[in-house]
Enzyme design. Sequence first.
Site, PDB file in Angstrom:
ATOM      1  N   LYS A  22       0.827  -1.214   0.000  1.00 41.34           N
ATOM      2  CA  LYS A  22       0.000   0.000   0.000  1.00 41.34           C
ATOM      3  C   LYS A  22       0.859   1.261   0.000  1.00 41.34           C
ATOM      4  CE  LYS A  22      -2.250   2.046   4.009  1.00 41.34           C
ATOM      5  NZ  LYS A  22      -1.559   3.221   4.221  1.00 41.34           N
ATOM      6  N   ASN A  23       1.809   1.326   0.927  1.00 43.72           N
ATOM      7  CA  ASN A  23       2.519   2.599   1.078  1.00 43.72           C
ATOM      8  C   ASN A  23       3.537   2.853  -0.033  1.00 43.72           C
ATOM      9  OD1 ASN A  23       0.912   3.306   3.194  1.00 43.72           O
ATOM     10  ND2 ASN A  23       2.363   2.672   4.784  1.00 43.72           N
ATOM     11  N   CYS A 117      -5.269   8.556   9.221  1.00 47.09           N
ATOM     12  CA  CYS A 117      -5.601   8.029  10.553  1.00 47.09           C
ATOM     13  C   CYS A 117      -5.198   9.024  11.617  1.00 47.09           C
ATOM     14  CB  CYS A 117      -4.859   6.713  10.793  1.00 47.09           C
ATOM     15  SG  CYS A 117      -5.360   5.381   9.696  1.00 47.09           S
ATOM     16  N   ARG A 122       0.137  15.193  13.075  1.00 48.86           N
ATOM     17  CA  ARG A 122       0.958  14.611  12.003  1.00 48.86           C
ATOM     18  C   ARG A 122       1.414  15.766  11.107  1.00 48.86           C
ATOM     19  NH1 ARG A 122      -1.886   9.234   9.698  1.00 48.86           N
ATOM     20  NH2 ARG A 122       0.199   8.836   8.894  1.00 48.86           N
ATOM     21  N   ASP A 307       3.198   0.256  12.401  1.00 51.77           N
ATOM     22  CA  ASP A 307       1.985  -0.248  11.743  1.00 51.77           C
ATOM     23  C   ASP A 307       1.684  -1.709  12.093  1.00 51.77           C
ATOM     24  OD1 ASP A 307       1.681   2.222  10.626  1.00 51.77           O
ATOM     25  OD2 ASP A 307       2.523   1.687   8.683  1.00 51.77           O
ATOM     26  N   ARG A 399      -9.169   0.180   3.579  1.00 55.02           N
ATOM     27  CA  ARG A 399      -8.208   1.151   3.052  1.00 55.02           C
ATOM     28  C   ARG A 399      -6.897   0.459   2.702  1.00 55.02           C
ATOM     29  NH1 ARG A 399      -6.472   5.180   7.067  1.00 55.02           N
ATOM     30  NH2 ARG A 399      -5.030   5.354   5.352  1.00 55.02           N
TER      31      ARG A 399
END
Length: 427
Positions: A22-23, A117, A122, A307, A399
């Site tokens: 994903k990232n 999130c 952040r 994570d 997601r």
Amino acid sequence: MTKYVIEGGTPLNGTVTISGAKNAAVAILPATLLVNGTCRIENVPNISDVRLLLRILESMGAEIRRLSPNTIEICCRNVRESEASDALVRKIRASYYLIGAQLGRFGHAKVALPGGCNFGPRPIDQHVKGFEAIGAEVEQLEGYVCARAGEGGLTGGRVNLDVVSVGATINIMIGATLAEGTTVIENAAKEPHIVDVANFLNSMGAKISGAGTDVIKIRGVKALRGGMYTIIPDQIEAGTYMAAAVAVGGDVLVQNVIPKHMDTISAKLREMGAKVTEYDDAIHVQRAGMLRRANVKTLPYPGFPTDMQPQIAVCMALASGVSTIRESIYETRFGYCAELDRMGAMIKVESKMATITGVDQLHGCTVHACDLRAGAAMVIAGLAADGTTVIEEAEFIERGYEDLISKLQGLGASIKRIETSGSEKAG
Ligand code: EPU
């Protein structure tokens, strides 16, 4: 609204195939804005964050063709200098990569401040520091980030990051790819997806060296050409299935992984009593007996990933003795602990530390997915618990996890998805 309903207590057995990272995908897709040609990208995870980014790029004029569920062709040649849709951009953290990509492509960018999130503040000050170092002026005005290259365009430059930031490292790399001069990022993040984004850009003609170390050098090039690229497997998705096999019990082959990326997670699960065997592109996880307590401190790669913090917490909740987790990346990432306690876990949270006293059994009840990884932890807890667990707001989980329901069903789990109302949500 999406709910997952789980009947727990069945060990997991069989093989699960891991999707693309994903990232990496959420950075590579915006980075295609820099490419003068068509990119064919394989192993793109079909998850809601990716679908949202594709919608954003399409709204900007990108031509996108889905050749198969996980292969996308994208051509950004006709993208206008128009801004991306604010409403969509604000839904997803990774939209911050549009700043670096627009700045690199057009010499200026205007992007709504990203969402994502909620783990406390952040900030994006390190992204801004990097853009300024490569020759841009950056302002944050009324919820937008506005960046503009100086008269002669982006010059490149040297930046020493004050905090190790995945997002800033990638964003500066994207912004600097087409700059006139050379950029050096010091104290860069080293996550596998940083290397993957650099490899993608290099395969399209960029000159980036050092990705995966803490000093990355980007020699600016005039243009990038189209080409083909395959995204690496998702380290966190793989870690989630490994943790599930350990918490629930069973015998699972996790395939399509890069075992080296999993070293810290594999080591921790072994320490807790699991048998973890590595193959070339697969990891075999077995758990038979009782789990042992452990301590975890989250750290930038190659340390234990933040994570994976909620997922390992479920293993600890079912281990003998008292375990601890110290979160060192985010201010608050323990919101899910109250939900696990409702299932019978014993977790005390003080500031950035959770102390987990293991229990023999968790019990199904209705819980809430506070965010993506917290939701994954609820799924693992529900699979390990006795009785029925209902996970509300499960759209958060979608997601970042492709086909979670069918992958778990393939391992023998009893889990189903119920759509109650409304449309797809991205966080
Ligand atoms: N930070 C700053 N200033 C900045 C940027 C970051 O102070 O300009 C701080 C953050 O507040 C945080 C730390 O630095 O305390 C690390 O943040 P980082 O920038 O590395 O995180 P990110 O880019 O916002 C990405 C992933 C997250 C993952 C983190 C850490 C994406 C889209 N997101 O976020 O992924 O937790 O790196 O590895 O790549 C997830 O996948 O569930 C997820 C949350």
